[in-house]
Motif scaffolding. Structure first.
Motif, short mmCIF file in Angstrom:
data_model
loop_
_atom_site.label_atom_id
_atom_site.label_comp_id
_atom_site.label_asym_id
_atom_site.label_seq_id
_atom_site.Cartn_x
_atom_site.Cartn_y
_atom_site.Cartn_z
N LYS A 49 0.91 -1.15 -0.18
CA LYS A 49 0.04 -0.24 0.00
C LYS A 49 0.89 1.37 0.03
N ALA A 50 0.33 2.40 -0.50
CA ALA A 50 1.15 3.80 -0.62
C ALA A 50 0.91 4.42 0.70
N ASN A 51 2.11 5.21 0.76
CA ASN A 51 2.13 6.21 2.06
C ASN A 51 1.00 7.06 2.00
N LEU A 52 0.41 7.47 3.19
CA LEU A 52 -0.49 8.44 3.05
C LEU A 52 -0.28 9.72 2.67
N LEU A 53 1.05 9.98 2.72
CA LEU A 53 1.55 11.34 2.39
C LEU A 53 1.41 11.65 0.86
N PHE A 54 1.24 10.73 0.05
CA PHE A 54 0.67 10.77 -1.20
C PHE A 54 -0.34 11.93 -1.42
N MET A 55 -1.49 11.05 -0.67
CA MET A 55 -2.74 11.72 -0.86
C MET A 55 -2.86 13.18 0.07
N VAL A 56 -2.16 13.28 1.08
CA VAL A 56 -1.96 14.60 1.57
C VAL A 56 -1.43 15.59 0.72
N PHE A 57 -0.31 15.35 0.08
CA PHE A 57 0.22 16.33 -0.86
C PHE A 57 -0.54 16.58 -2.03
N THR A 58 -1.46 15.52 -2.59
CA THR A 58 -2.44 16.07 -3.35
C THR A 58 -3.43 16.84 -3.27
N TYR A 59 -3.81 16.53 -2.00
CA TYR A 59 -5.02 17.50 -1.44
C TYR A 59 -4.10 18.83 -1.41
N LEU A 60 -3.07 19.10 -0.85
CA LEU A 60 -2.68 20.32 -0.73
C LEU A 60 -2.63 21.12 -1.92
N LEU A 61 -1.92 20.49 -2.85
CA LEU A 61 -2.00 21.11 -4.28
C LEU A 61 -3.28 21.60 -4.95
N HIS A 62 -4.21 20.41 -4.77
CA HIS A 62 -5.48 20.79 -5.18
C HIS A 62 -5.92 22.03 -4.57
N THR A 63 -5.89 22.02 -3.13
CA THR A 63 -6.40 23.23 -2.24
C THR A 63 -5.67 24.63 -2.88
N LEU A 64 -4.45 24.40 -3.08
CA LEU A 64 -3.84 25.88 -3.70
C LEU A 64 -4.29 26.11 -5.19
N GLY A 65 -4.69 25.02 -5.57
CA GLY A 65 -5.27 25.37 -7.16
C GLY A 65 -6.64 25.97 -6.80
N GLU A 66 -7.47 25.39 -6.10
CA GLU A 66 -8.91 25.95 -5.70
C GLU A 66 -8.76 27.45 -5.18
N LEU A 67 -7.47 27.72 -4.47
CA LEU A 67 -7.62 29.10 -4.04
C LEU A 67 -7.19 30.15 -5.13
N CYS A 68 -6.59 29.44 -6.12
CA CYS A 68 -6.20 30.30 -7.39
C CYS A 68 -7.38 30.68 -8.27
N LEU A 69 -8.41 29.59 -8.23
CA LEU A 69 -9.31 29.89 -9.05
C LEU A 69 -10.59 30.19 -8.70
N SER A 70 -11.14 29.54 -7.67
CA SER A 70 -12.41 29.55 -7.28
C SER A 70 -12.83 31.04 -6.94
N PRO A 71 -12.16 31.43 -5.61
CA PRO A 71 -12.56 32.94 -5.32
C PRO A 71 -12.20 34.01 -6.43
N VAL A 72 -11.24 33.80 -7.07
CA VAL A 72 -10.81 34.78 -8.02
C VAL A 72 -11.87 34.82 -9.22
N GLY A 73 -12.45 33.61 -9.48
CA GLY A 73 -13.43 33.58 -10.54
C GLY A 73 -14.58 33.95 -9.95
N LEU A 74 -15.14 34.01 -8.82
CA LEU A 74 -16.37 34.58 -8.14
C LEU A 74 -16.43 36.11 -8.20
N SER A 75 -15.08 36.50 -7.85
CA SER A 75 -14.92 37.81 -7.51
C SER A 75 -15.14 38.56 -9.02
N ALA A 76 -14.24 38.04 -10.38
CA ALA A 76 -14.53 38.40 -11.44
C ALA A 76 -15.79 38.53 -11.86
N VAL A 77 -16.64 37.34 -11.73
CA VAL A 77 -18.04 37.50 -12.16
C VAL A 77 -18.90 38.71 -11.65
N SER A 78 -18.60 38.83 -10.26
CA SER A 78 -19.13 40.10 -9.36
C SER A 78 -18.92 41.42 -10.27
#
Length: 463
Positions: free
Chosen positions: A360-389
């Motif tokens: 089985k794979a080390n759980l840190l693989f999944m932790v770092f995946t979620y970290l990068l995805h969250t950084l991506g979300e913070l670059c895209l989601s609030p910025v996009g909502l603000s742009a629409v407004s």
């Protein structure tokens, strides 16, 4: 309101108590939603003898995708109803009670038809609740009140607190039953996790209805049409050339948003199934519940959002200036793809065959995946909502925001189809192809950032 303020919201910056009531109400609703969502696919795919429904993983992932997709679609209908016929406070109560019944149906009826009934009720209830709780926050403040941005920041914390703790509690509940045995068979208590979600929703609604009159005053007691009657000349006036270009820019960005969320929403389907079977969750003898990994995203948001916000402000004040909206969103897509690539060596190590798991794979693989995805979300989601407004013409602002959320709905349905392909591609193929696709789209958006920026017609202070 519990403040001394001028017409523009100046003076003491103390928020009304109604804000904190809405904070708690939303926190319990998110607790209910994310707690149920965290174990839904596990419940669907676990064998009948172990407390699940024994559903095919591909079918379960598809059902999950359609459910989360409809959750983003029905608020448009709910918002339309409250604009014309019912008050926001009534809609929030109808939505909350309906969702509590939906979760209770999942607890009470251990069959596929019970799942369909519960999910339909949750979808309907969410349609009434989601668009109105946020709007009601704005109702507590005058149009130009300087406290409004701060109020929504506080409210957003409630969303993430609910999302953070609910998978943890749901995980403890369903895994507690796994440690008890019935004839040597491991038995999971999924239905009690659904019951906890129902109870959380009820607690939130009791507080909202008992304290609402005292802390909310008259806010949200009338349909919008009784409060605002737009002038006929404003409705008839055609869009200007600049407004049309801005609408085009929103539609272009919405297409890239679909790709982002289609990848991001693997969290509740393929990521959950991979974590359950192929991630080593043993930490010094304690088996980390699979649902706990879904608390990583809100945890990282709570930690990183202030840092990212400060970074954008610092860049805006620098000589080079802040990145444009399309550039930030492109970074979000690229970070999402890198997150998938983190899992590639993990899958190469474990394989995709559940029947022959050697390591089985080390759980840190999944932790770092979620970290990068969250950084991506913070670059895209609030910025996009603000742009629409900023970009949406006033006369069709609600329509454009609705289109933006429809893109989320479409993305979640696509996410279900992507997760379903695991059976054909395996986890390795699924994550490799998804990573390559979203990174290419990120590079394309990066290349188109200047033309899109021109369509937006924003000056430097608005970028």
């Amino acid at each position: 309101m519990n403040t001394v303020a001028t017409a523009n919201g100046q003076g003491k910056l103390k928020h009304p108590k109604g804000l904190y009531l809405l904070f708690v109400t939303e926190m319990w609703e998110r607790y209910s939603y994310y707690g149920m969502r965290a174990v839904l696919v596990l419940y669907l795919t676990t064998a009948l003898i172990s407390g699940g429904l024994g559903m095919d993983p591909g079918k379960a992932s598809l059902l999950y995708g359609y459910y989360t997709g409809m959750v983003y679609l029905t608020p448009i209908i709910g918002g339309w109803l409250t604009d014309r016929f019912i008050s926001m406070r009534t809609a929030i109560t109808i939505g909350g009670v309906t969702m509590a019944i939906g979760d209770f149906s999942l607890f009470l009826i251990n069959a596929q038809w019970g799942v369909y009934l519960g999910l339909i009720l949750l979808i309907i209830g969410n349609g009434f609740f989601k668009p109105n709780i946020s709007t009601l926050v704005g109702e507590l403040y005058s149009k130009n009140d300087v406290r409004k941005d701060s109020a929504f920041t506080i409210f957003y914390m409630g969303i993430n607190l609910g999302a953070l703790f609910s998978p943890l509690i749901a995980g403890m509940i369903y895994q507690h039953w796994a440690h008890s045995t019935t004839g040597g068979i491991e038995h999971f208590g999924f239905k009690y996790a659904f019951l906890a979600s129902s109870i959380g929703m009820i607690v939130g609604q009791l507080g909202f209805n008992i304290l609402g009159k005292k802390f909310l005053g008259d806010a949200g007691t009338k349909p919008a049409k009784e409060k605002v009657k737009p002038k006929k000349t404003e409705k008839a006036k055609p869009l200007t050339k600049v407004e049309k270009r801005r609408v085009v820019s929103i539609l272009i960005l919405a297409c890239f948003v679909i790709a982002f969320w289609a990848g991001f929403e693997q969290a509740g389907s393929s990521f959950t199934l991979y974590t359950q079977k192929f991630i080593d969750r043993d930490v010094n003898g304690f088996i980390v519940p699979t649902s706990w990994f879904q608390s990583l995203n809100p945890l990282f948001i709570l930690i990183l959002a202030p840092i990212m916000s400060a970074l954008w402000v610092k860049l805006a004040k620098s000589k080079r200036g802040d990145f444009g909206v399309p550039t930030k969103m492109a970074f979000g897509l690229i970070l999402l793809g890198l997150g998938f690539f983190v899992l590639v060596p993990a899958v190469m190590q474990t394989g995709s065959d559940e029947a022959h798991i050697v390591v089985k794979a080390n759980l840190l693989f999944m932790v770092f995946t979620y970290l990068l995805h969250t950084l991506g979300e913070l670059c895209l989601s609030p910025v996009g909502l603000s742009a629409v407004s900023k970009l949406a013409p006033v006369k069709i602002a609600s329509l454009m925001m609705g289109i933006w959320f429809i893109s989320n709905s479409v993305a979640n349905m696509i996410a279900g189809k992507i997760a379903e392909e695991t059976q054909k591609l395996g986890y390795l193929g699924l994550y490799q192809y998804t990573a390559i696709a979203v990174i290419i789209l990120g590079i394309i958006l990066l290349a188109l950032s200047k033309p899109i920026q021109k369509l937006m017609h924003l000056d430097k202070s608005e970028v």
